[in-house]
Design a protein around this motif. Structure first.
Motif, short mmCIF file in Angstrom:
data_model
loop_
_atom_site.label_atom_id
_atom_site.label_comp_id
_atom_site.label_asym_id
_atom_site.label_seq_id
_atom_site.Cartn_x
_atom_site.Cartn_y
_atom_site.Cartn_z
N LYS A 123 0.84 -1.23 0.17
CA LYS A 123 0.05 0.08 0.08
C LYS A 123 0.79 1.28 -0.08
O LYS A 123 1.85 1.43 0.76
CB LYS A 123 -0.73 0.00 1.39
N ASP A 133 -6.40 0.49 -1.28
CA ASP A 133 -7.43 0.32 -0.49
C ASP A 133 -8.70 -0.13 -1.77
O ASP A 133 -9.68 -0.72 -1.34
CB ASP A 133 -8.16 1.61 -0.03
N ILE A 179 -4.18 12.80 7.87
CA ILE A 179 -3.53 11.64 7.71
C ILE A 179 -3.22 11.50 6.29
O ILE A 179 -4.34 11.42 5.48
CB ILE A 179 -4.41 10.46 8.23
N THR A 180 -2.14 11.88 5.73
CA THR A 180 -1.86 11.96 4.38
C THR A 180 -0.42 11.98 4.04
O THR A 180 0.38 11.78 4.79
CB THR A 180 -2.40 13.62 4.20
N ARG A 181 -0.31 11.79 2.70
CA ARG A 181 1.06 11.73 2.04
C ARG A 181 1.18 13.64 2.25
O ARG A 181 0.42 14.10 1.87
CB ARG A 181 0.85 11.75 0.45
N HIS A 208 3.27 11.61 5.63
CA HIS A 208 4.54 10.88 5.14
C HIS A 208 4.94 12.01 4.25
O HIS A 208 4.39 12.24 3.35
CB HIS A 208 3.91 9.52 4.61
N ALA A 246 5.44 9.49 9.07
CA ALA A 246 5.52 7.99 8.68
C ALA A 246 4.34 7.85 8.05
O ALA A 246 3.39 8.64 7.97
CB ALA A 246 5.69 7.42 10.22
N PHE A 247 4.55 6.59 7.43
CA PHE A 247 3.30 5.79 6.86
C PHE A 247 2.84 4.81 7.73
O PHE A 247 3.63 3.85 7.92
CB PHE A 247 3.44 5.59 5.60
N GLU A 287 -0.01 2.47 9.26
CA GLU A 287 -1.55 2.13 9.31
C GLU A 287 -2.30 1.84 10.38
O GLU A 287 -3.40 2.27 10.67
CB GLU A 287 -1.69 0.78 8.45
N ALA A 312 -2.65 5.08 11.97
CA ALA A 312 -3.74 6.06 11.35
C ALA A 312 -5.33 5.34 11.80
O ALA A 312 -6.19 6.21 12.15
CB ALA A 312 -3.73 5.63 9.82
N GLY A 325 -10.43 10.62 -2.88
CA GLY A 325 -10.20 10.80 -1.37
C GLY A 325 -10.67 9.58 -0.78
O GLY A 325 -12.00 9.62 -0.95
N LEU A 326 -10.01 9.08 0.29
CA LEU A 326 -10.79 8.00 1.23
C LEU A 326 -10.70 8.53 2.63
O LEU A 326 -11.74 7.95 3.38
CB LEU A 326 -9.89 6.89 0.68
N THR A 327 -9.86 9.32 2.95
CA THR A 327 -9.61 9.76 4.30
C THR A 327 -11.13 10.39 5.00
O THR A 327 -11.25 10.10 6.10
CB THR A 327 -8.36 10.66 4.50
N ILE A 359 -13.26 7.20 5.48
CA ILE A 359 -12.94 6.52 6.67
C ILE A 359 -13.29 7.27 7.92
O ILE A 359 -13.81 6.58 8.98
CB ILE A 359 -11.33 6.05 6.41
P1 ADP Z 1 -4.17 9.21 -1.73
O1 ADP Z 1 -4.33 8.02 -2.45
O2 ADP Z 1 -4.10 10.39 -2.67
O3 ADP Z 1 -2.81 9.26 -0.93
P2 ADP Z 1 -6.66 8.70 -0.62
O4 ADP Z 1 -7.33 9.63 0.41
O5 ADP Z 1 -7.35 8.13 -1.66
O6 ADP Z 1 -5.29 9.67 -0.71
O7 ADP Z 1 -6.04 7.29 0.34
C1 ADP Z 1 -5.18 7.52 1.09
C2 ADP Z 1 -5.07 6.34 2.05
O8 ADP Z 1 -3.83 6.18 2.63
C3 ADP Z 1 -6.08 6.15 3.39
O9 ADP Z 1 -6.20 4.69 3.43
C4 ADP Z 1 -5.19 6.66 4.47
O10 ADP Z 1 -5.74 6.26 5.53
C5 ADP Z 1 -3.84 6.23 3.97
N1 ADP Z 1 -2.79 7.16 4.29
C6 ADP Z 1 -2.45 8.28 3.98
N2 ADP Z 1 -1.19 8.76 4.69
C7 ADP Z 1 -0.93 8.06 5.52
C8 ADP Z 1 0.00 7.91 6.66
N3 ADP Z 1 0.73 8.96 6.76
N4 ADP Z 1 -0.11 6.94 7.35
C9 ADP Z 1 -1.02 5.90 7.13
N5 ADP Z 1 -1.90 5.87 6.19
C10 ADP Z 1 -1.88 6.74 5.47
#
Ligand code: ADP
Length: 486
Positions: free
Chosen positions: A15, A21, A303-305, A334, A362-363, A365, A368, A388-390, A393
């Motif tokens: 992932k 997801d 919670i994001t890149r 991250h 960090a990434f 899960e 998160a 966007g999934l966040t 969720i």
């Molecule tokens: P994208 O695919 O553009 O990164 P989305 O919102 O579609 O954004 O999906 C992001 C997924 O990655 C979600 O499941 C979110 O919980 C997870 N995620 C994003 N950043 C982190 C992080 N720093 N640590 C853990 N999970 C993350």
């Protein structure tokens, strides 16, 4: 009808973002109706303990133009109701022996070879009626299949998760497939390059985006990253189907990562107060994990890149507004864009000493899951957002999204203070402009919502009636598949 997904990511094994997801959640929901196989590279980082792996892989050899023969292993595996084929090319093509999914200098060759081997496997072993591809890393299966398949009896669906990444490269990468001179692959920006995503777009039978709004946005130059012309060519074959979330994987009522899980779901207000009690315990646990002050302040999170797409400067600006107004803020971000490192390290040094801010680069899960459960609000100020999934969720975890109205965010987050909206639609707080003033005003509205417990509990109670799972969207995919086959 059997379906194969060809993808570079799949939760929980490989992932990087939402694509993973989607591949898991959509496949799992579809598998209740039809057999589903997922073809994935066998990355060195795959957690094989989660998969039932058949210990005897099929070994096959292929010859390509002007290249040494390719030996590859095709591992059959299963995970719950899903079948997997894990592709492992041998040296000198052992491109997946690394732990990273993306970010290597050979990415183009890695995913071209993956697409080629997936095509070969589908051609000789598969009886699939639908080939479902995802983004540029598997898009090249479409032209390979349409040009070289002897059967040509399957239909191809390509889902566009993010048009920013297109697999643009020099045509010599296509020499092994004898496709370096194909005029339709030419990159729209640079005539010396080819564009793998464009090739996939032109050779697929149907394109989907991950939200209805994104399907409209990408036909305009501001969102298409130069692909609006080829997209206009195929726009009769383009539709937007909103992503769902996997309710088993994202389950606050039964999760090993929460401290504790929420009490089982119910439909009345009393239940919301129990859920809020559980949220409070998760908040306490998280505050003690990050050594933050234990107070009754509202907890904001992101919670994001951390890259330009996700609105990094609004995410950092929000820290001051949240702290000045008596809130707490945890940023699980991250850092995927190195040019942002200094900026966020400065933010960390400025605000962490207050005990009300934490930046965790960090990434993670597990964390998160806990943060979705603990937070009161989540910030999503994206520049663009295919789905966007966040935000979805977060709603599943009774955390209120504060989102910019763009792409899939505009399809899922509806403002609680909008007098023109039906009450039953409202799901969060939104703002339109990418400006510090807009996010500040919205944060102030969040503070007043937090104080107004009746209004807040009404919104959270409404969350109980929402279904953001894959159920409805998977049905739409099934209808699309059936229409394509018939
Ligand atoms: P994208 O695919 O553009 O990164 P989305 O919102 O579609 O954004 O999906 C992001 C997924 O990655 C979600 O499941 C979110 O919980 C997870 N995620 C994003 N950043 C982190 C992080 N720093 N640590 C853990 N999970 C993350």
């Amino acid at each position: 009808m059997s379906i194969v997904h060809v993808a570079s990511e799949c939760s929980p094994f490989a992932k990087v973002g939402g694509l993973a997801d989607v591949v898991l959640g959509l496949s799992r929901e579809l598998s209740h109706s039809v057999p589903v196989t997922i073809i994935l590279p066998k990355y060195a980082s795959l957690d094989l303990s989660l998969l039932k792996l058949n210990p005897q892989p099929a070994q096959k050899t292929f010859s390509l133009e002007r290249s040494p023969p390719i030996h590859a292993l095709f591992w059959k595996a299963s995970y719950q109701s899903l079948s997997f084929i894990l592709i492992e090319p041998s040296a000198p093509y052992d491109y997946f022996k690394y732990t990273q999914v993306y970010g290597l200098s050979q990415d183009i060759d890695r995913f071209l070879l993956f697409s080629y081997l997936a095509f070969k496997w589908i051609e000789t072993e598969g009886t699939f009626k639908i080939l479902h591809l995802h983004d540029w890393p598997s898009a090249f299966v479409a032209p390979l299949y349409k040009k070289f398949s002897k059967k040509k009896d399957a239909k191809i669906v390509l889902t566009l998760h993010n048009l920013l990444h297109q697999g643009r490269c020099h045509p010599h990468h296509l020499q092994p497939f004898d496709l370096e001179n194909e005029p339709s692959f030419q990159d729209p920006q640079d005539p010396h390059l080819v564009n793998l995503l464009k090739a996939g777009i032109l050779y697929s039978d149907h394109l989907t985006t991950v939200s209805p709004s994104y399907a409209k946005e990408i036909l305009t130059p501001s969102f298409s990253y130069h692909l609006d012309e080829p997209l206009h060519q195929i726009k009769d074959r383009l539709s937007g189907i909103l992503n769902g979330i996997d309710y088993e994987y994202w389950n606050p009522f039964h999760s090993p990562y929460l401290k504790p899980s929420y009490p089982s779901s119910g439909k009345d207000l009393a239940k919301i107060s129990d859920i809020l009690k559980a949220k409070h315990l998760n908040k306490k646990a998280l505050r003690s994990f990050f050594k933050l002050n234990q107070t009754d302040k509202p907890l904001f999170c992101a919670i994001t890149r951390l890259d330009q797409q996700k609105g990094p400067f609004l995410l950092s600006h929000a820290a001051k507004t949240i702290l000045d107004n008596g809130g707490q803020y945890i940023l699980l971000g991250h850092l995927s864009d190195p040019s942002l490192t200094d900026h966020f390290n400065h933010l960390k040094n400025t605000y962490e000493k207050t005990g009300d801010f934490y930046f965790h680069n960090a990434f993670d899960e597990r964390l998160a899951h806990l943060l979705y459960a603990a937070a009161d609000f989540i910030l999503i100020p994206s520049l663009f957002e295919p789905c966007g999934l966040t935000q979805m969720i977060a709603i599943r975890f009774f955390t209120i999204p504060i989102a910019r109205t763009v792409g899939g965010l505009a399809d899922t987050v509806f403002d609680i203070d909008d007098p023109y909206l039906d009450e039953a639609k409202k799901t969060g707080l939104t703002f339109k402009n990418l400006s510090t003033e807009s996010i500040d005003q919205t944060l102030l509205r969040a503070f007043s919502l937090f104080k107004s417990s009746q209004k807040k509990e009404k919104l959270l109670t409404h969350y109980l009636s929402l279904d953001l799972s894959w159920k409805e969207s998977a049905k739409k995919y099934l209808i699309l598949y059936k229409n394509l086959i018939n």
